[in-house]
Design an enzyme around this catalytic site. Structure first.
Site, PDB file in Angstrom:
ATOM      1  N   HIS A  61       0.785  -1.195   0.053  1.00 24.93           N
ATOM      2  CA  HIS A  61      -0.486   0.077  -0.330  1.00 24.93           C
ATOM      3  C   HIS A  61       0.732   1.083  -0.467  1.00 24.93           C
ATOM      4  O   HIS A  61       1.367   1.183   0.959  1.00 24.93           O
ATOM      5  CB  HIS A  61      -1.091  -0.507   1.315  1.00 24.93           C
ATOM      6  CG  HIS A  61      -1.873   0.683   0.927  1.00 24.93           C
ATOM      7  ND1 HIS A  61      -2.645   0.549   0.287  1.00 24.93           N
ATOM      8  CD2 HIS A  61      -2.538   1.779   2.233  1.00 24.93           C
ATOM      9  CE1 HIS A  61      -3.672   1.918   0.595  1.00 24.93           C
ATOM     10  NE2 HIS A  61      -3.286   2.140   1.314  1.00 24.93           N
TER      11      HIS A  61
ATOM     12  N   LYS B 207     -10.109   6.607  -3.348  1.00 19.72           N
ATOM     13  CA  LYS B 207      -9.359   7.235  -2.971  1.00 19.72           C
ATOM     14  C   LYS B 207      -7.948   7.550  -3.779  1.00 19.72           C
ATOM     15  O   LYS B 207      -7.818   5.538  -3.980  1.00 19.72           O
ATOM     16  CB  LYS B 207      -9.028   7.481  -1.634  1.00 19.72           C
ATOM     17  CG  LYS B 207      -8.212   8.346  -0.852  1.00 19.72           C
ATOM     18  CD  LYS B 207      -8.888   8.394   0.576  1.00 19.72           C
ATOM     19  CE  LYS B 207      -7.423   8.274   1.667  1.00 19.72           C
ATOM     20  NZ  LYS B 207      -7.523   9.170   3.034  1.00 19.72           N
TER      21      LYS B 207
ATOM     22  N   LYS C 288      -4.079   8.035  -4.171  1.00 22.01           N
ATOM     23  CA  LYS C 288      -2.755   8.320  -3.076  1.00 22.01           C
ATOM     24  C   LYS C 288      -1.718   8.158  -3.933  1.00 22.01           C
ATOM     25  O   LYS C 288      -1.217   7.663  -4.941  1.00 22.01           O
ATOM     26  CB  LYS C 288      -2.297   7.072  -1.775  1.00 22.01           C
ATOM     27  CG  LYS C 288      -2.511   7.102  -1.074  1.00 22.01           C
ATOM     28  CD  LYS C 288      -2.893   7.935   0.292  1.00 22.01           C
ATOM     29  CE  LYS C 288      -3.661   6.768   1.271  1.00 22.01           C
ATOM     30  NZ  LYS C 288      -3.823   8.524   2.576  1.00 22.01           N
TER      31      LYS C 288
ATOM     32  N   ASP D  46      -5.547  12.014  -2.054  1.00 27.00           N
ATOM     33  CA  ASP D  46      -5.017  11.875  -0.767  1.00 27.00           C
ATOM     34  C   ASP D  46      -3.952  12.624  -0.894  1.00 27.00           C
ATOM     35  O   ASP D  46      -2.531  11.869  -1.566  1.00 27.00           O
ATOM     36  CB  ASP D  46      -5.018  11.046  -0.355  1.00 27.00           C
ATOM     37  CG  ASP D  46      -4.463  11.618   1.268  1.00 27.00           C
ATOM     38  OD1 ASP D  46      -4.279  13.076   1.870  1.00 27.00           O
ATOM     39  OD2 ASP D  46      -5.027  10.984   2.370  1.00 27.00           O
TER      40      ASP D  46
ATOM     41  N   GLU E 269      -7.168  15.529  -1.024  1.00 25.03           N
ATOM     42  CA  GLU E 269      -7.301  15.571   0.494  1.00 25.03           C
ATOM     43  C   GLU E 269      -5.641  16.016   0.921  1.00 25.03           C
ATOM     44  O   GLU E 269      -4.764  15.386  -0.158  1.00 25.03           O
ATOM     45  CB  GLU E 269      -7.463  13.874   0.932  1.00 25.03           C
ATOM     46  CG  GLU E 269      -7.855  13.730   2.319  1.00 25.03           C
ATOM     47  CD  GLU E 269      -6.972  12.654   3.276  1.00 25.03           C
ATOM     48  OE1 GLU E 269      -7.979  11.938   2.329  1.00 25.03           O
ATOM     49  OE2 GLU E 269      -7.261  11.706   4.077  1.00 25.03           O
TER      50      GLU E 269
ATOM     51  N   ASP F 173      -7.330  16.751   6.841  1.00 20.01           N
ATOM     52  CA  ASP F 173      -7.194  15.457   7.442  1.00 20.01           C
ATOM     53  C   ASP F 173      -6.225  15.605   8.436  1.00 20.01           C
ATOM     54  O   ASP F 173      -5.650  15.926   9.484  1.00 20.01           O
ATOM     55  CB  ASP F 173      -6.269  13.995   6.473  1.00 20.01           C
ATOM     56  CG  ASP F 173      -6.016  12.854   7.392  1.00 20.01           C
ATOM     57  OD1 ASP F 173      -6.541  12.615   7.806  1.00 20.01           O
ATOM     58  OD2 ASP F 173      -5.712  11.925   6.462  1.00 20.01           O
TER      59      ASP F 173
ATOM     60  N   LYS G 189     -10.172  11.040  12.683  1.00 23.79           N
ATOM     61  CA  LYS G 189     -10.215  10.056  12.966  1.00 23.79           C
ATOM     62  C   LYS G 189     -10.293   9.931  14.203  1.00 23.79           C
ATOM     63  O   LYS G 189      -9.480  10.635  15.078  1.00 23.79           O
ATOM     64  CB  LYS G 189      -8.425   9.904  12.654  1.00 23.79           C
ATOM     65  CG  LYS G 189      -8.323   9.570  10.753  1.00 23.79           C
ATOM     66  CD  LYS G 189      -7.160  10.080  10.263  1.00 23.79           C
ATOM     67  CE  LYS G 189      -7.164  10.115   8.601  1.00 23.79           C
ATOM     68  NZ  LYS G 189      -6.212   9.361   8.333  1.00 23.79           N
TER      69      LYS G 189
ATOM     70  N   GLU H 168     -13.749   5.456   4.962  1.00 27.66           N
ATOM     71  CA  GLU H 168     -13.045   5.040   4.160  1.00 27.66           C
ATOM     72  C   GLU H 168     -12.766   3.359   5.624  1.00 27.66           C
ATOM     73  O   GLU H 168     -11.006   3.489   5.394  1.00 27.66           O
ATOM     74  CB  GLU H 168     -11.378   5.684   3.801  1.00 27.66           C
ATOM     75  CG  GLU H 168     -11.179   6.849   5.777  1.00 27.66           C
ATOM     76  CD  GLU H 168      -9.858   7.100   4.486  1.00 27.66           C
ATOM     77  OE1 GLU H 168      -9.697   8.018   4.034  1.00 27.66           O
ATOM     78  OE2 GLU H 168      -9.528   8.119   6.282  1.00 27.66           O
TER      79      GLU H 168
HETATM   80  O1  LIG Z   1      -5.768   9.129   5.184  1.00 27.09           O
HETATM   81  C1  LIG Z   1      -5.035   8.327   5.388  1.00 27.09           C
HETATM   82  O2  LIG Z   1      -3.888   9.764   5.267  1.00 27.09           O
HETATM   83  C2  LIG Z   1      -4.429   7.097   5.962  1.00 27.09           C
HETATM   84  C3  LIG Z   1      -5.210   5.942   5.144  1.00 27.09           C
HETATM   85  C4  LIG Z   1      -6.305   6.470   5.518  1.00 27.09           C
HETATM   86  C5  LIG Z   1      -6.754   5.595   3.723  1.00 27.09           C
HETATM   87  C6  LIG Z   1      -5.466   5.005   3.165  1.00 27.09           C
HETATM   88  O3  LIG Z   1      -5.334   4.451   2.374  1.00 27.09           O
HETATM   89  O4  LIG Z   1      -4.743   5.445   4.316  1.00 27.09           O
HETATM   90 MN   LIG Z   2      -4.925  11.325   4.448  1.00 30.07          MN
END
Ligand SMILES: O=C(O)C[C@H]1C=CC(=O)O1
Ligand SMILES: [Mn+2]
Length: 370
Positions: free
Chosen positions: A20, A165, A167, A196, A222, A247, A271, A324
């Site tokens: 991941h 979502k 990254k 994000d 994000e 976040d 969170k 999420e």
């Molecule tokens: O949001 C984050 O920064 C951390 C987290 C949430 C989903 C994911 O894949 O990583």
């Molecule tokens: Mn995040």
């Protein structure tokens, strides 16, 4: 009234189903810090504190969370009686600064024990659930555009998730934008795709990146800029139509108040670990509601225990951007007897007393570090 008798901690390492990739770390394994709270009234509560990539995401590592609990919080709390989470938080905050991940695990365990004692689900202790299931998106983060498209299409076809979502932030802006827009184009106009950036861009890069993401139909951006750049985040939220999800910049109700007061519009990712527990995270939710900022249920990629603790809290407020809470699906295994029920883009909130999940002690022992 609940009297805490003893606290026990484990570090539990569980592999992920695939690497991941985030802007600051690639995860092949997740470490859950698990807490067992024995209470004098005969009930046991369980809690979890989980971060991402050791110390690369937040200021508390799994090892430090365990140490904070064993060295400082356990002597402070054991033998003490509390009427509820307000009294528990008051006691912890009076003697321990920060360490919200450790406090979150303890608040969770306390709520689980209190719910079991009273025969009520944790959501009832937090105001009461207004829904029995919550939307759950999936994060495409294999690091490879084609693999992400295949994964997204498969999940859509299986009916498991309908929102994604991505990254980004680790690579050159051009490469990241190409990646995000290729996935958006492949999944189609009906599918919500968000990104994000995990703080990876400076303000100038964010202006450039956000206009291209907006143009390409991305629904939500994000945390594009560093967590300390409050003014930058506010300015971006006022400059673009595509909404911003704060976040890392918004951990507690105080952060939420400061951002909203400064003119931020968009949404906050709640969170439990950032705030110090499910009840503390709801304080931020209520500030957001008062300020007209939308809500989103965030994860630190927790296992089922931390995920359920979050779900109980999220079920008491309207989440305009969904959640999420897919952490358990990213892990190859877990330490609960019955896995959570994920289907059709949603997860079902367990209804039993406390968190409503049972720990599989054999699995806990198997995955725990020795
Ligand atoms: O949001 C984050 O920064 C951390 C987290 C949430 C989903 C994911 O894949 O990583
Ligand atoms: Mn995040």
């Amino acid at each position: 009234m609940l009297t805490i008798e003893s606290l026990t901690c484990w570090l539990v390492d569980i592999p992920t189903i695939r690497p991941h990739k985030l802007s600051m770390a690639t995860m092949g394994c997740q470490t859950l810090t698990i807490v067992r709270m024995q209470c004098a009234q005969g009930v046991v509560g369980w809690g979890e504190a989980t971060t991402i990539g050791g110390l690369s995401y937040g200021a508390e590592s799994p090892e430090a969370i365990r140490s904070a609990i064993e060295t400082y919080l356990s002597p402070l709390l054991c033998g003490q009686t509390f009427s509820g989470v307000a009294a528990l938080a008051d006691k912890m905050n009076a003697s321990v600064k920060g360490n919200t991940f450790a406090k979150s695990a303890l608040e969770t365990a306390f709520l689980d024990a209190q719910g079991k004692l009273l025969g009520l689900p944790v959501s009832a202790l937090l105001g009461g659930a207004i829904t029995d299931r919550l939307p759950v998106l999936w994060t495409l983060a294999s690091g490879d555009t084609d693999k992400d498209i295949d994964e997204g299409k498969r999940l859509l076809a299986e009916g498991l998730h309908d929102t994604f979502k991505l990254k980004i932030g680790a690579r050159e802006l051009k490469t990241d934008i190409r990646h995000a827009l290729a996935i958006k184009a492949a999944l189609g106009p009906e599918v919500s795709v968000r990104v994000d950036v995990n703080q990876a861009w400076d303000f100038t890069t964010a202006v450039k990146g956000m206009s291209q993401l907006q143009e390409g139909g991305i629904d939500l951006v994000e945390q594009p800029t560093p967590l300390w750049d409050r003014q930058g985040l506010i300015a971006l939220s006022q400059r673009f139509e595509v909404p911003i999800l704060a976040d890392e910049a918004v951990a507690t109700s105080h952060d939420g108040y400061a951002l909203a007061h400064g003119g931020f519009s968009g949404a906050y990712a709640l969170k439990i670990a950032k705030a110090g527990g499910p009840a503390q995270a709801l304080k931020l939710a209520h500030v957001a509601q008062a300020a007209g900022v939308a809500l989103y249920g965030g994860t630190m990629l927790e296992g089922s225990l931390g995920t359920v603790a979050s779900l109980h809290a999220w079920s008491t407020v309207r989440m305009q951007w969904g959640t999420e809470m897919f952490g358990p699906l990213l892990l190859k295994d877990d330490i609960v007897v019955t896995p959570l029920d994920f289907r059709q883009g949603q997860v079902v909130l367990p209804q039993g007393p406390g968190l409503g999940v049972e720990i599989d002690l054999d699995k806990l022992r198997y995955y725990a570090r020795h």
